[in-house]
Design a protein around this motif. Sequence first.
Motif, PDB file in Angstrom:
ATOM      1  N   ALA A  12      22.051  -1.117  36.082  1.00 40.88           N
ATOM      2  CA  ALA A  12      20.886  -1.301  35.211  1.00 40.88           C
ATOM      3  C   ALA A  12      20.884  -0.290  34.074  1.00 40.88           C
ATOM      4  O   ALA A  12      20.604  -0.631  32.916  1.00 40.88           O
ATOM      5  CB  ALA A  12      19.598  -1.185  36.030  1.00 40.88           C
ATOM      6  N   LEU A  13      21.218   0.957  34.386  1.00 34.63           N
ATOM      7  CA  LEU A  13      21.278   1.998  33.350  1.00 34.63           C
ATOM      8  C   LEU A  13      22.396   1.715  32.349  1.00 34.63           C
ATOM      9  O   LEU A  13      22.248   1.944  31.151  1.00 34.63           O
ATOM     10  CB  LEU A  13      21.488   3.369  33.997  1.00 34.63           C
ATOM     11  N   LEU A  14      23.524   1.188  32.837  1.00 28.09           N
ATOM     12  CA  LEU A  14      24.644   0.849  31.950  1.00 28.09           C
ATOM     13  C   LEU A  14      24.242  -0.229  30.941  1.00 28.09           C
ATOM     14  O   LEU A  14      24.748  -0.263  29.818  1.00 28.09           O
ATOM     15  CB  LEU A  14      25.843   0.363  32.770  1.00 28.09           C
ATOM     16  N   CYS A  15      23.330  -1.117  31.342  1.00 25.59           N
ATOM     17  CA  CYS A  15      22.886  -2.201  30.462  1.00 25.59           C
ATOM     18  C   CYS A  15      22.118  -1.671  29.244  1.00 25.59           C
ATOM     19  O   CYS A  15      21.963  -2.387  28.252  1.00 25.59           O
ATOM     20  CB  CYS A  15      22.014  -3.185  31.231  1.00 25.59           C
ATOM     21  N   LEU A  16      21.638  -0.450  29.326  1.00 22.87           N
ATOM     22  CA  LEU A  16      20.918   0.145  28.203  1.00 22.87           C
ATOM     23  C   LEU A  16      21.868   0.765  27.178  1.00 22.87           C
ATOM     24  O   LEU A  16      21.436   1.202  26.116  1.00 22.87           O
ATOM     25  CB  LEU A  16      19.933   1.213  28.709  1.00 22.87           C
ATOM     26  N   THR A  17      23.153   0.794  27.510  1.00 20.46           N
ATOM     27  CA  THR A  17      24.158   1.325  26.580  1.00 20.46           C
ATOM     28  C   THR A  17      24.725   0.193  25.732  1.00 20.46           C
ATOM     29  O   THR A  17      24.663  -0.979  26.122  1.00 20.46           O
ATOM     30  CB  THR A  17      25.316   1.993  27.355  1.00 20.46           C
ATOM     31  N   PRO A  18      25.295   0.512  24.571  1.00 24.57           N
ATOM     32  CA  PRO A  18      25.842  -0.551  23.693  1.00 24.57           C
ATOM     33  C   PRO A  18      27.129  -1.190  24.205  1.00 24.57           C
ATOM     34  O   PRO A  18      27.627  -2.132  23.596  1.00 24.57           O
ATOM     35  CB  PRO A  18      26.086   0.200  22.376  1.00 24.57           C
ATOM     36  N   SER A  21      27.289  -6.300  26.951  1.00 20.73           N
ATOM     37  CA  SER A  21      26.692  -7.416  26.211  1.00 20.73           C
ATOM     38  C   SER A  21      25.752  -8.197  27.129  1.00 20.73           C
ATOM     39  O   SER A  21      25.733  -7.991  28.342  1.00 20.73           O
ATOM     40  CB  SER A  21      27.786  -8.354  25.685  1.00 20.73           C
ATOM     41  N   SER A  22      24.977  -9.107  26.539  1.00 16.57           N
ATOM     42  CA  SER A  22      24.031  -9.887  27.325  1.00 16.57           C
ATOM     43  C   SER A  22      24.745 -10.751  28.368  1.00 16.57           C
ATOM     44  O   SER A  22      24.285 -10.874  29.509  1.00 16.57           O
ATOM     45  CB  SER A  22      23.177 -10.761  26.398  1.00 16.57           C
ATOM     46  N   GLY A  23      25.866 -11.359  27.986  1.00 16.08           N
ATOM     47  CA  GLY A  23      26.617 -12.196  28.917  1.00 16.08           C
ATOM     48  C   GLY A  23      27.193 -11.400  30.075  1.00 16.08           C
ATOM     49  O   GLY A  23      27.112 -11.817  31.236  1.00 16.08           O
ATOM     50  N   VAL A  24      27.760 -10.241  29.767  1.00 18.78           N
ATOM     51  CA  VAL A  24      28.326  -9.377  30.806  1.00 18.78           C
ATOM     52  C   VAL A  24      27.231  -8.905  31.757  1.00 18.78           C
ATOM     53  O   VAL A  24      27.415  -8.857  32.977  1.00 18.78           O
ATOM     54  CB  VAL A  24      29.036  -8.157  30.166  1.00 18.78           C
ATOM     55  N   ALA A  25      26.065  -8.578  31.206  1.00 20.66           N
ATOM     56  CA  ALA A  25      24.945  -8.112  32.037  1.00 20.66           C
ATOM     57  C   ALA A  25      24.521  -9.183  33.032  1.00 20.66           C
ATOM     58  O   ALA A  25      24.291  -8.900  34.216  1.00 20.66           O
ATOM     59  CB  ALA A  25      23.768  -7.731  31.144  1.00 20.66           C
ATOM     60  N   ILE A 258      12.942   0.317  16.862  1.00 21.21           N
ATOM     61  CA  ILE A 258      12.278  -0.315  18.010  1.00 21.21           C
ATOM     62  C   ILE A 258      12.968  -1.631  18.358  1.00 21.21           C
ATOM     63  O   ILE A 258      13.175  -1.965  19.525  1.00 21.21           O
ATOM     64  CB  ILE A 258      10.785  -0.561  17.700  1.00 21.21           C
ATOM     65  N   GLU A 259      13.346  -2.391  17.320  1.00 18.37           N
ATOM     66  CA  GLU A 259      14.039  -3.665  17.538  1.00 18.37           C
ATOM     67  C   GLU A 259      15.362  -3.442  18.267  1.00 18.37           C
ATOM     68  O   GLU A 259      15.706  -4.196  19.195  1.00 18.37           O
ATOM     69  CB  GLU A 259      14.303  -4.355  16.201  1.00 18.37           C
ATOM     70  N   MET A 260      16.115  -2.422  17.861  1.00 15.65           N
ATOM     71  CA  MET A 260      17.402  -2.138  18.501  1.00 15.65           C
ATOM     72  C   MET A 260      17.212  -1.795  19.977  1.00 15.65           C
ATOM     73  O   MET A 260      17.973  -2.247  20.841  1.00 15.65           O
ATOM     74  CB  MET A 260      18.100  -0.979  17.775  1.00 15.65           C
ATOM     75  N   PHE A 261      16.180  -1.008  20.262  1.00 15.97           N
ATOM     76  CA  PHE A 261      15.897  -0.652  21.653  1.00 15.97           C
ATOM     77  C   PHE A 261      15.462  -1.885  22.432  1.00 15.97           C
ATOM     78  O   PHE A 261      15.826  -2.056  23.602  1.00 15.97           O
ATOM     79  CB  PHE A 261      14.812   0.427  21.717  1.00 15.97           C
ATOM     80  N   ALA A 262      14.679  -2.753  21.796  1.00 11.41           N
ATOM     81  CA  ALA A 262      14.212  -3.985  22.447  1.00 11.41           C
ATOM     82  C   ALA A 262      15.395  -4.876  22.827  1.00 11.41           C
ATOM     83  O   ALA A 262      15.358  -5.552  23.869  1.00 11.41           O
ATOM     84  CB  ALA A 262      13.260  -4.737  21.520  1.00 11.41           C
ATOM     85  N   LYS A 263      16.440  -4.884  22.015  1.00 10.78           N
ATOM     86  CA  LYS A 263      17.631  -5.681  22.321  1.00 10.78           C
ATOM     87  C   LYS A 263      18.306  -5.173  23.592  1.00 10.78           C
ATOM     88  O   LYS A 263      18.811  -5.951  24.405  1.00 10.78           O
ATOM     89  CB  LYS A 263      18.601  -5.656  21.151  1.00 10.78           C
TER      90      LYS A 263
END
Length: 318
Positions: A12-18, A21-25, A258-263
């Motif tokens: 879950a923490l790794l998903c917050l890093t760039p 991707s959404s598909g990999v998550a 904020i948008e970048m963090f929301a992504k």
Amino acid sequence: MTPAHFIIPIAALLCLTPWISSGVALVMGLVIALTLGNPYILTIKNWTHKLLAISIIGLGFGMDLGVIARSGIEGLGITIISISVTLILGILLGKILKTEKDTSLLITVGTAICGGSAIAAVAPVIKAKHHEVTVSLGIVFLLNAAALFIFTWAGHALGLSEWRFGLWSALAIHDTSSVVGATLQYGPDALDTGTIVKLTRALWIIPVAMLIGLWRSFKTKEKTSGQKAKRPWFILGFILAAAFVTWFPQWKYEGHQIEMFAKRIMVLTLFLIGSGLTRETLKNVGVRPFIHGVVLWVIVATGSLLMILYGIAEPMGH
């Protein structure tokens, strides 16, 4: 303590890093849940809806209110047509396949409007049984996961512009989270269009749920359930966020952050959604309801794509 107790929080923490991707998550969540199980299943279900709402509101800080209004108006006509046609086709398909009446209706509503949110809103109105809701949500979840990969691949193969891909995703992918996930991979214009049109579509949850309740009460001559359909308040938050950065342009940089963090929150949400697919959920999905969901989805996806390709759904300027 099982390995999943440690692996899920780390993932879950790794998903917050760039790097994720959404598909990999989504796939990562699926693999962990199906191989190791998910000891946090109830906590995750509670947080998924909250994080989805937060991420959508956050995306609003990166958009212009004028663009939202224009895109919403441009997609309004095809939205009304597609919702109406999908509801009719879904009901007919349920009768042909002899799917349970309420299960059929929930799958149809989920396909027509916005997946799990629409199912959650309509279920109390029609007094759906627990297993009917579970089956419907399971089918929608599986199709959402498939769409996240199929649509991106198909969009590139067909050479769809970002605007066309965003519109197609909004019309044919069930849940808002998967629409955002697919369009996020395709490009910024696709993300803007897909998010706006999907949220405009989600506004139909309340009137459709009310009409279904009235129709059901008329047929059975019973009063509708005292429970009310859930209102998608996060849509108002999304609009207010866009209005803020539109009316106060000096805050656009902060809005972009904020948008970048929301992504990233959205990517985390997709991981949590993936980790929610347990073996029990798969066992609950019957053959007829699954066929119903797949056939209806294919018809909707194909029909909306043809309308877009032939310019029926394309306004001037695109």
